[in-house]
Motif scaffolding. Sequence first.
Motif, short mmCIF file in Angstrom:
data_model
loop_
_atom_site.label_atom_id
_atom_site.label_comp_id
_atom_site.label_asym_id
_atom_site.label_seq_id
_atom_site.Cartn_x
_atom_site.Cartn_y
_atom_site.Cartn_z
N LEU A 187 0.83 -1.21 0.00
CA LEU A 187 0.00 0.00 0.00
C LEU A 187 0.86 1.26 0.00
CD1 LEU A 187 -2.72 -1.10 2.59
CD2 LEU A 187 -3.13 -0.61 0.17
N LEU A 188 1.97 1.23 0.75
CA LEU A 188 2.81 2.41 0.88
C LEU A 188 3.76 2.59 -0.30
CD1 LEU A 188 3.76 2.22 4.68
CD2 LEU A 188 2.16 3.80 3.59
N GLN A 189 4.16 1.50 -0.93
CA GLN A 189 5.19 1.58 -1.95
C GLN A 189 4.67 1.55 -3.38
OE1 GLN A 189 7.84 -1.68 -0.98
NE2 GLN A 189 8.84 -0.55 0.64
N SER A 190 3.37 1.36 -3.54
CA SER A 190 2.85 1.21 -4.90
C SER A 190 1.48 1.85 -5.02
CB SER A 190 2.74 -0.29 -5.26
OG SER A 190 1.63 -0.87 -4.59
N SER A 191 0.98 1.87 -6.25
CA SER A 191 -0.37 2.36 -6.51
C SER A 191 -1.31 1.20 -6.85
CB SER A 191 -0.33 3.36 -7.67
OG SER A 191 0.23 2.75 -8.83
N ILE A 192 -0.93 -0.03 -6.50
CA ILE A 192 -1.77 -1.20 -6.73
C ILE A 192 -3.11 -1.00 -6.01
CG2 ILE A 192 -1.99 -3.69 -6.37
CD1 ILE A 192 1.05 -3.88 -6.45
N ARG B 138 -7.20 -2.94 10.09
CA ARG B 138 -7.48 -1.86 11.04
C ARG B 138 -7.17 -2.31 12.47
NH1 ARG B 138 -12.34 -1.30 10.05
NH2 ARG B 138 -12.30 0.39 8.51
N LYS B 139 -7.45 -3.56 12.80
CA LYS B 139 -7.18 -4.05 14.15
C LYS B 139 -5.68 -4.05 14.45
CE LYS B 139 -11.22 -7.09 14.65
NZ LYS B 139 -11.68 -8.51 14.74
N LEU B 140 -4.85 -4.37 13.46
CA LEU B 140 -3.41 -4.42 13.68
C LEU B 140 -2.77 -3.05 13.65
CD1 LEU B 140 -0.87 -6.12 14.12
CD2 LEU B 140 -0.67 -6.33 11.63
N PHE B 141 -3.15 -2.21 12.69
CA PHE B 141 -2.46 -0.94 12.48
C PHE B 141 -3.25 0.29 12.95
CE2 PHE B 141 -0.76 -3.74 9.03
CZ PHE B 141 0.53 -3.83 9.53
N GLY B 142 -4.51 0.10 13.33
CA GLY B 142 -5.29 1.22 13.81
C GLY B 142 -5.75 2.17 12.74
N ILE B 143 -5.71 1.72 11.50
CA ILE B 143 -6.12 2.55 10.36
C ILE B 143 -6.55 1.63 9.23
CG2 ILE B 143 -3.79 2.64 9.39
CD1 ILE B 143 -4.35 5.49 8.48
N SER B 144 -7.53 2.06 8.44
CA SER B 144 -7.99 1.22 7.34
C SER B 144 -7.02 1.30 6.18
CB SER B 144 -9.38 1.68 6.88
OG SER B 144 -9.29 2.92 6.20
N PRO B 145 -7.00 0.29 5.31
CA PRO B 145 -6.11 0.33 4.13
C PRO B 145 -6.36 1.55 3.26
CG PRO B 145 -7.02 -1.87 4.43
CD PRO B 145 -7.74 -0.98 5.39
N ASN B 146 -7.64 1.90 3.04
CA ASN B 146 -7.96 3.04 2.19
C ASN B 146 -7.45 4.35 2.79
OD1 ASN B 146 -9.48 1.99 -0.16
ND2 ASN B 146 -10.88 1.25 1.39
N GLN C 31 -3.58 8.89 3.11
CA GLN C 31 -2.57 9.68 3.83
C GLN C 31 -1.24 9.67 3.09
OE1 GLN C 31 -2.33 8.18 7.85
NE2 GLN C 31 -4.20 9.20 8.51
N GLN C 32 -0.90 8.53 2.52
CA GLN C 32 0.35 8.42 1.76
C GLN C 32 0.34 9.33 0.56
OE1 GLN C 32 3.11 7.04 2.37
NE2 GLN C 32 4.18 6.73 0.43
N SER C 33 -0.79 9.37 -0.16
CA SER C 33 -0.87 10.17 -1.38
C SER C 33 -0.83 11.66 -1.06
CB SER C 33 -2.15 9.84 -2.15
OG SER C 33 -3.30 10.14 -1.38
N THR C 34 -1.42 12.07 0.05
CA THR C 34 -1.43 13.49 0.40
C THR C 34 -0.09 13.96 0.98
OG1 THR C 34 -2.37 12.94 2.58
CG2 THR C 34 -3.91 13.57 0.83
N ALA C 35 0.71 12.99 1.48
CA ALA C 35 2.00 13.33 2.06
C ALA C 35 3.07 13.54 0.99
CB ALA C 35 2.46 12.25 3.04
N GLU C 36 2.83 12.97 -0.23
CA GLU C 36 3.83 13.09 -1.29
C GLU C 36 3.95 14.53 -1.79
OE1 GLU C 36 5.88 10.84 -2.16
OE2 GLU C 36 5.03 9.30 -0.90
#
Length: 318
Positions: free
Chosen positions: A273-278, A300-308, A313-318
Amino acid sequence: MKKFRVVFVLLKHFSMASFTNAMDALVTVRLVNPEIEIEALSCGTDGERVVCDLGIEVMVEPLPRTMDDFQFDMLVICGGYRTPLSPDPRIQALMRSSVQRNIWVGGLWNGSYYMAEDGLLRGSEVSIHPDSMALLAESFPMTHPSDRAYVIHNHFFSCAGPSSAMQVMIEVCGQIFGNTVQRGIQVILACDMPQSEGPSLVRREEETRLPYSLRLAVELMRNNIEEPLSLEEIACYANLSRRQLERQFNRYLMVTPSKYYIELRLKQAKRLLLQSSIPVIQVAVACGFVSSAHFSNTFRKLFGISPNKLRFQQSTAE
């Protein structure tokens, strides 16, 4: 005097240590043999500055559009831990031109991804940082991620991190300028490196201290992400009973096999999710989740955030 020109393409958040280690090996060629002049050009793909992984801005030249703009003998793509991996036609054009002229092409850290993207490493081994292996395997199934710290094949080379950047460049210099130059560089720069028969393996965590059967079970899980094995199958392949498997996981890793396996798959999903646009649904399938809802909930249970949301967040941080 023989002049040897090198173009370094510094990607966003590139590894400064990888870049300087490779550059150090090249510059030392002149100390060993004054008849060889090394000229290096640091280029960026966007603007006059590139921010490295240390947060330092580095001044760069524009990327040459063609080899006529700057005649060079080696092209090196330098990435880093947080480097966004996305297609860049300008890099691809330079690599194709380099291949046509039989010029050396290399990738440092996850800069190797761009070599695989252009099909240069089809059917070949490629060394890349362990955290980028998942994306490489998913994006380019015809390329084989290696557990070697660096790989040299024909006029292509790749390495997994900063230490191997120096090692691979020293060996490449040996192939280009001769064994005498290689030994001279080693005396100056690599006098404190452990001697071995070849490039050292990329070790994961502290797995080397685990019992062989447990290491095998972990490797089976890692190699079967998209189509997960049952615990019974893993235990059988590792020559253990399911109960023995559970005991070993609890004793050495302090977690159940099921939890370890699901977290392994989710961590791989996070890297994709972080390294690609798949697409998110494709990431879910690639990590063994049939239901997108199940994937989203467990993520979400593991990371506290949904994949979407993570992708947003990744796209807006670029």
